[in-house]
Design a protein around this motif. Structure first.
Motif, mmCIF file in Angstrom:
data_model
loop_
_atom_site.group_PDB
_atom_site.id
_atom_site.type_symbol
_atom_site.label_atom_id
_atom_site.label_comp_id
_atom_site.label_asym_id
_atom_site.label_seq_id
_atom_site.Cartn_x
_atom_site.Cartn_y
_atom_site.Cartn_z
ATOM 1 N N PHE A 256 0.833 -1.191 0.000
ATOM 2 C CA PHE A 256 0.000 0.000 0.000
ATOM 3 C C PHE A 256 0.874 1.249 0.000
ATOM 4 C CE2 PHE A 256 -4.182 -1.639 2.095
ATOM 5 C CZ PHE A 256 -4.244 -2.657 1.165
ATOM 6 N N VAL A 257 0.490 2.203 -0.836
ATOM 7 C CA VAL A 257 1.142 3.504 -0.915
ATOM 8 C C VAL A 257 0.040 4.540 -0.957
ATOM 9 C CG1 VAL A 257 2.626 5.025 -2.278
ATOM 10 C CG2 VAL A 257 3.113 2.580 -2.189
ATOM 11 N N SER A 258 0.151 5.576 -0.123
ATOM 12 C CA SER A 258 -0.879 6.615 -0.186
ATOM 13 C C SER A 258 -0.270 7.985 -0.404
ATOM 14 C CB SER A 258 -1.761 6.613 1.065
ATOM 15 O OG SER A 258 -1.033 7.024 2.179
ATOM 16 N N ILE A 259 -1.092 8.829 -1.014
ATOM 17 C CA ILE A 259 -0.754 10.236 -1.215
ATOM 18 C C ILE A 259 -1.774 11.046 -0.431
ATOM 19 C CG2 ILE A 259 -1.972 10.137 -3.452
ATOM 20 C CD1 ILE A 259 0.737 12.671 -2.560
ATOM 21 N N ILE A 260 -1.273 11.957 0.379
ATOM 22 C CA ILE A 260 -2.142 12.815 1.176
ATOM 23 C C ILE A 260 -1.798 14.261 0.863
ATOM 24 C CG2 ILE A 260 -2.972 13.449 3.471
ATOM 25 C CD1 ILE A 260 -1.024 10.328 3.332
ATOM 26 N N ASP A 261 -2.766 14.978 0.319
ATOM 27 C CA ASP A 261 -2.596 16.389 -0.019
ATOM 28 C C ASP A 261 -3.986 17.005 -0.019
ATOM 29 O OD1 ASP A 261 -2.146 18.912 -1.408
ATOM 30 O OD2 ASP A 261 -0.261 18.048 -2.132
ATOM 31 N N ASP A 262 -4.120 18.194 0.544
ATOM 32 C CA ASP A 262 -5.440 18.825 0.570
ATOM 33 C C ASP A 262 -5.847 19.355 -0.808
ATOM 34 O OD1 ASP A 262 -3.350 20.683 0.985
ATOM 35 O OD2 ASP A 262 -4.730 22.155 1.813
ATOM 36 N N ASP A 263 -4.958 19.308 -1.785
ATOM 37 C CA ASP A 263 -5.260 19.710 -3.164
ATOM 38 C C ASP A 263 -5.707 18.463 -3.938
ATOM 39 O OD1 ASP A 263 -5.118 20.283 -5.922
ATOM 40 O OD2 ASP A 263 -3.523 21.767 -5.609
ATOM 41 N N VAL A 264 -6.997 18.417 -4.287
ATOM 42 C CA VAL A 264 -7.574 17.261 -4.971
ATOM 43 C C VAL A 264 -6.877 16.983 -6.301
ATOM 44 C CG1 VAL A 264 -9.652 16.873 -6.404
ATOM 45 C CG2 VAL A 264 -9.847 17.001 -3.967
ATOM 46 N N ASP A 265 -6.494 18.021 -7.031
ATOM 47 C CA ASP A 265 -5.829 17.820 -8.317
ATOM 48 C C ASP A 265 -4.494 17.099 -8.145
ATOM 49 O OD1 ASP A 265 -7.913 19.040 -9.699
ATOM 50 O OD2 ASP A 265 -6.984 21.021 -9.606
ATOM 51 N N ILE A 266 -3.762 17.452 -7.098
ATOM 52 C CA ILE A 266 -2.475 16.791 -6.822
ATOM 53 C C ILE A 266 -2.700 15.320 -6.477
ATOM 54 C CG2 ILE A 266 -0.512 16.663 -5.213
ATOM 55 C CD1 ILE A 266 -0.158 19.010 -6.986
ATOM 56 N N THR A 267 -3.654 15.054 -5.591
ATOM 57 C CA THR A 267 -3.884 13.654 -5.203
ATOM 58 C C THR A 267 -4.325 12.824 -6.409
ATOM 59 O OG1 THR A 267 -6.140 14.119 -4.456
ATOM 60 C CG2 THR A 267 -4.414 14.111 -2.780
ATOM 61 N N ASN A 268 -5.180 13.388 -7.256
ATOM 62 C CA ASN A 268 -5.629 12.646 -8.438
ATOM 63 C C ASN A 268 -4.479 12.383 -9.406
ATOM 64 O OD1 ASN A 268 -8.299 12.422 -7.602
ATOM 65 N ND2 ASN A 268 -8.916 14.318 -8.604
ATOM 66 N N LEU A 269 -3.654 13.380 -9.648
ATOM 67 C CA LEU A 269 -2.519 13.221 -10.553
ATOM 68 C C LEU A 269 -1.530 12.185 -10.014
ATOM 69 C CD1 LEU A 269 -0.850 14.078 -13.041
ATOM 70 C CD2 LEU A 269 0.144 15.875 -11.591
ATOM 71 N N PHE A 270 -1.144 12.312 -8.744
ATOM 72 C CA PHE A 270 -0.188 11.382 -8.158
ATOM 73 C C PHE A 270 -0.761 9.967 -8.098
ATOM 74 C CE2 PHE A 270 2.592 14.570 -5.601
ATOM 75 C CZ PHE A 270 2.904 15.220 -6.774
ATOM 76 N N TYR A 271 -2.041 9.861 -7.834
ATOM 77 C CA TYR A 271 -2.698 8.549 -7.814
ATOM 78 C C TYR A 271 -2.543 7.859 -9.169
ATOM 79 C CZ TYR A 271 -6.376 5.034 -7.583
ATOM 80 O OH TYR A 271 -7.077 3.848 -7.625
ATOM 81 N N GLU A 272 -2.774 8.602 -10.242
ATOM 82 C CA GLU A 272 -2.646 8.029 -11.587
ATOM 83 C C GLU A 272 -1.217 7.571 -11.859
ATOM 84 O OE1 GLU A 272 -5.083 7.134 -13.644
ATOM 85 O OE2 GLU A 272 -6.430 7.824 -12.065
ATOM 86 N N VAL A 273 -0.246 8.336 -11.387
ATOM 87 C CA VAL A 273 1.163 7.947 -11.541
ATOM 88 C C VAL A 273 1.440 6.666 -10.756
ATOM 89 C CG1 VAL A 273 3.548 8.603 -11.017
ATOM 90 C CG2 VAL A 273 1.969 10.297 -11.966
ATOM 91 N N LEU A 274 0.978 6.611 -9.529
ATOM 92 C CA LEU A 274 1.234 5.455 -8.658
ATOM 93 C C LEU A 274 0.581 4.176 -9.183
ATOM 94 C CD1 LEU A 274 0.819 7.118 -5.151
ATOM 95 C CD2 LEU A 274 2.954 6.555 -6.327
ATOM 96 N N ARG A 275 -0.557 4.333 -9.840
ATOM 97 C CA ARG A 275 -1.251 3.155 -10.386
ATOM 98 C C ARG A 275 -0.405 2.402 -11.402
ATOM 99 N NH1 ARG A 275 -7.153 4.065 -12.522
ATOM 100 N NH2 ARG A 275 -5.933 3.273 -14.224
ATOM 101 N N ASN A 276 0.544 3.096 -12.020
ATOM 102 C CA ASN A 276 1.376 2.486 -13.061
ATOM 103 C C ASN A 276 2.626 1.803 -12.519
ATOM 104 O OD1 ASN A 276 -0.268 3.236 -15.294
ATOM 105 N ND2 ASN A 276 0.431 5.330 -15.004
ATOM 106 N N ILE A 277 2.824 1.842 -11.214
ATOM 107 C CA ILE A 277 3.979 1.179 -10.613
ATOM 108 C C ILE A 277 3.542 -0.216 -10.170
ATOM 109 C CG2 ILE A 277 5.685 1.220 -8.761
ATOM 110 C CD1 ILE A 277 5.405 4.277 -8.735
ATOM 111 N N GLN A 278 4.252 -1.214 -10.681
ATOM 112 C CA GLN A 278 3.889 -2.592 -10.358
ATOM 113 C C GLN A 278 4.067 -2.869 -8.873
ATOM 114 O OE1 GLN A 278 6.075 -5.309 -12.802
ATOM 115 N NE2 GLN A 278 5.013 -4.697 -14.654
ATOM 116 N N GLU A 279 3.277 -3.784 -8.384
ATOM 117 C CA GLU A 279 3.341 -4.301 -7.018
ATOM 118 C C GLU A 279 2.785 -3.362 -5.950
ATOM 119 O OE1 GLU A 279 7.068 -5.899 -5.763
ATOM 120 O OE2 GLU A 279 7.498 -6.774 -7.709
ATOM 121 N N ILE A 280 2.258 -2.209 -6.335
ATOM 122 C CA ILE A 280 1.698 -1.344 -5.294
ATOM 123 C C ILE A 280 0.211 -1.118 -5.521
ATOM 124 C CG2 ILE A 280 3.917 -0.170 -4.983
ATOM 125 C CD1 ILE A 280 2.539 2.349 -6.126
#
Length: 141
Positions: free
Chosen positions: A5-29
């Protein structure tokens, strides 16, 4: 395969959405995104054994990133942490938190997507691997 599990915490919704999309492409997480640090903290507590990396913004309402990462490290010292900020941070303060093992990596906004992906992949690779010698043997009756 055990999910990491990896999480991104930021009060800026655009940042969390962007980083989430990046993280989805990393295998095993398995990525998660939060805009409220208190909800992120509760999710971490509920899933502490699965968490490997947490990425947190520095400035957030109610609880700042250093407070959040400190609380998470108290619960799981082996957790890898990334602090992100758009503000100038005194290197001496960052080094103190790094020396005290609260922050593993600090990234300055704007963050290049490739840099984020690289840092998270490196942190995942650094995680201790469970070897045969560290596994608890089965008890045979």
């Amino acid at each position: 395969m055990v999910e990491k599990f990896v999480s991104i915490i930021d009060d800026d919704v655009d940042i969390t959405n962007l980083f989430y999309e990046v993280l989805r492409n990393i295998q095993e997480i398995k990525p998660f995104k939060f805009t409220d640090p208190k909800i992120a903290l509760q999710h971490f507590k509920d899933n502490v054994s699965s968490y490997k990396v947490v990425i947190s913004d520095l400035k957030m309402p109610e609880m700042n990133g250093i407070q959040l990462l400190s609380a998470l490290k108290d619960l799981k010292p082996s957790l890898r942490t990334v602090l992100i900020t758009a503000f100038e941070v005194n290197d001496r303060i960052f080094e103190e938190y790094k020396r005290n093992k609260v922050i593993d990596v600090m990234l300055q906004k704007p963050i290049k997507i490739q840099e984020l992906s690289k840092q998270i992949s490196l942190l995942i690779e650094e995680l201790p691997r469970q070897s045969e010698s560290t596994r608890v043997p089965l008890i045979k009756e």
